[in-house]
Motif scaffolding. Structure first.
Motif, PDB file in Angstrom:
ATOM      1  N   VAL A 106       0.848  -1.179  -0.034  1.00 44.61           N
ATOM      2  CA  VAL A 106       0.006   0.112   0.002  1.00 44.61           C
ATOM      3  C   VAL A 106       0.951   1.205   0.005  1.00 44.61           C
ATOM      4  O   VAL A 106       1.751   1.376   0.844  1.00 44.61           O
ATOM      5  CB  VAL A 106      -1.096   0.014   0.986  1.00 44.61           C
ATOM      6  CG1 VAL A 106      -1.776   1.180   1.340  1.00 44.61           C
ATOM      7  CG2 VAL A 106      -1.830  -1.084   1.283  1.00 44.61           C
ATOM      8  N   SER A 110      -1.744   6.539  -0.886  1.00 41.92           N
ATOM      9  CA  SER A 110      -3.247   5.946  -0.652  1.00 41.92           C
ATOM     10  C   SER A 110      -3.558   6.016   0.915  1.00 41.92           C
ATOM     11  O   SER A 110      -4.706   6.284   1.042  1.00 41.92           O
ATOM     12  CB  SER A 110      -3.047   4.470  -0.950  1.00 41.92           C
ATOM     13  OG  SER A 110      -2.919   4.307  -2.579  1.00 41.92           O
ATOM     14  N   PRO A 127      -9.880   3.071   0.623  1.00 46.31           N
ATOM     15  CA  PRO A 127      -9.365   3.327  -1.005  1.00 46.31           C
ATOM     16  C   PRO A 127     -10.291   2.281  -1.862  1.00 46.31           C
ATOM     17  O   PRO A 127     -10.287   1.066  -1.453  1.00 46.31           O
ATOM     18  CB  PRO A 127      -8.046   2.948  -0.679  1.00 46.31           C
ATOM     19  CG  PRO A 127      -7.724   2.236   0.530  1.00 46.31           C
ATOM     20  CD  PRO A 127      -9.135   2.417   1.271  1.00 46.31           C
ATOM     21  N   TRP A 129      -9.540   0.633  -5.547  1.00 44.50           N
ATOM     22  CA  TRP A 129      -8.960   0.607  -6.838  1.00 44.50           C
ATOM     23  C   TRP A 129      -9.803  -0.401  -7.872  1.00 44.50           C
ATOM     24  O   TRP A 129      -9.974  -1.426  -7.600  1.00 44.50           O
ATOM     25  CB  TRP A 129      -7.576  -0.247  -6.663  1.00 44.50           C
ATOM     26  CG  TRP A 129      -6.497  -0.190  -7.781  1.00 44.50           C
ATOM     27  CD1 TRP A 129      -5.950   0.543  -8.522  1.00 44.50           C
ATOM     28  CD2 TRP A 129      -6.286  -1.652  -8.794  1.00 44.50           C
ATOM     29  NE1 TRP A 129      -5.295   0.152  -9.402  1.00 44.50           N
ATOM     30  CE2 TRP A 129      -5.497  -1.155  -9.482  1.00 44.50           C
ATOM     31  CE3 TRP A 129      -6.932  -2.785  -8.470  1.00 44.50           C
ATOM     32  CZ2 TRP A 129      -4.877  -2.078 -10.468  1.00 44.50           C
ATOM     33  CZ3 TRP A 129      -6.236  -3.819  -9.403  1.00 44.50           C
ATOM     34  CH2 TRP A 129      -5.357  -3.309 -10.331  1.00 44.50           C
ATOM     35  N   VAL A 172      -8.368   5.469  -5.889  1.00 44.14           N
ATOM     36  CA  VAL A 172      -6.553   5.425  -5.974  1.00 44.14           C
ATOM     37  C   VAL A 172      -6.144   4.418  -7.149  1.00 44.14           C
ATOM     38  O   VAL A 172      -6.853   3.718  -7.486  1.00 44.14           O
ATOM     39  CB  VAL A 172      -6.158   4.940  -4.500  1.00 44.14           C
ATOM     40  CG1 VAL A 172      -6.373   5.816  -3.396  1.00 44.14           C
ATOM     41  CG2 VAL A 172      -6.303   3.239  -4.461  1.00 44.14           C
ATOM     42  N   ASP A 174      -3.386   2.593  -7.114  1.00 42.95           N
ATOM     43  CA  ASP A 174      -2.692   1.807  -6.182  1.00 42.95           C
ATOM     44  C   ASP A 174      -3.027   0.304  -6.273  1.00 42.95           C
ATOM     45  O   ASP A 174      -4.063   0.025  -5.378  1.00 42.95           O
ATOM     46  CB  ASP A 174      -2.447   2.499  -4.857  1.00 42.95           C
ATOM     47  CG  ASP A 174      -1.557   1.972  -4.018  1.00 42.95           C
ATOM     48  OD1 ASP A 174      -0.968   0.683  -4.296  1.00 42.95           O
ATOM     49  OD2 ASP A 174      -1.343   1.845  -2.949  1.00 42.95           O
ATOM     50  N   VAL A 177      -3.590  -1.675  -2.558  1.00 42.23           N
ATOM     51  CA  VAL A 177      -4.803  -1.418  -1.676  1.00 42.23           C
ATOM     52  C   VAL A 177      -5.617  -2.560  -1.606  1.00 42.23           C
ATOM     53  O   VAL A 177      -6.249  -3.028  -0.567  1.00 42.23           O
ATOM     54  CB  VAL A 177      -5.580  -0.188  -1.867  1.00 42.23           C
ATOM     55  CG1 VAL A 177      -4.587   0.951  -1.587  1.00 42.23           C
ATOM     56  CG2 VAL A 177      -6.338  -0.521  -2.984  1.00 42.23           C
TER      57      VAL A 177
END
Length: 193
Positions: A106, A110, A127, A129, A172, A174, A177
């Motif tokens: 992570v 984030s 978060p 994704w 996010v 990312d 996550v």
């Protein structure tokens, strides 16, 4: 400015991994839990890690990272009991960012986005994704009593389900996550499509 406590849940057994996964080193030599703690500490000045009894080596590693540890005697009951233990160990705070010690990928950005949502007034924040909810989860202080009463292995899942309308979805870029480490093969780079 609101005081948000970072909580790192590090009380699991890692039974599917085959050894203590939280102490297992990533390719660059940093243990999984330490990497997760570093990312949380990069954003939050107060981080408390909830560990199981006999986690002496993990405690030493985390405390070297300026992470306060609390030993949860009932960690064997599961994530809910561990989270309750960690929340009880915090002082008066305005909210919590609950992270998992087996999620070392992570990004701090984030975590910062979840903190920002809490600071903007969100009761709950997570978060997302690619439309998938990830970690860490931000939880406002008004849910403290509910968190302290948790038991078993459910963690905050039921709390989030009961208050879905209040959950702020934080988009996010990312994939970290949603990437946790359960088995050694989970350490292989993911194929992102």
């Amino acid at each position: 400015m609101a005081v948000i406590a970072g909580i790192l849940l590090a009380g699991g057994t890692g039974s599917r991994f085959g050894s203590d996964k939280l102490l297992h080193s990533l390719p660059h030599g940093v243990p999984i839990a330490v990497q997760a703690a570093r990312h949380l500490r990069a954003v939050l000045p107060v981080v408390i890690a909830a560990v199981r009894p006999s986690s002496t080596e993990l405690v030493a590693l985390l405390e070297a990272e300026a992470v306060r540890t609390v030993v949860c005697e009932r960690a064997d009951e599961g994530m809910g009991a561990t989270l309750a233990c960690a929340v009880r160990a915090t002082g008066p705070v305005d909210g919590f960012v609950v992270a998992l010690a087996d999620m070392p990928f992570v990004r701090p950005s984030s975590i910062a986005a979840v903190v920002q949502a809490l600071n903007a007034g969100a009761a709950l924040a997570a978060p997302y994704w690619r439309a998938r909810r990830g970690h860490p989860v931000g939880i406002g202080a008004r849910f403290r009593a509910e968190l302290e009463a948790l038991a078993g292995d459910q963690g905050a899942r039921e709390l989030l389900a009961a208050h879905t309308a209040e959950l702020v979805k934080v988009p996010v870029g990312d994939p970290g996550v949603i990437r946790d480490i359960d088995r050694p093969e989970d350490l292989q780079p993911p194929i992102v499509v």
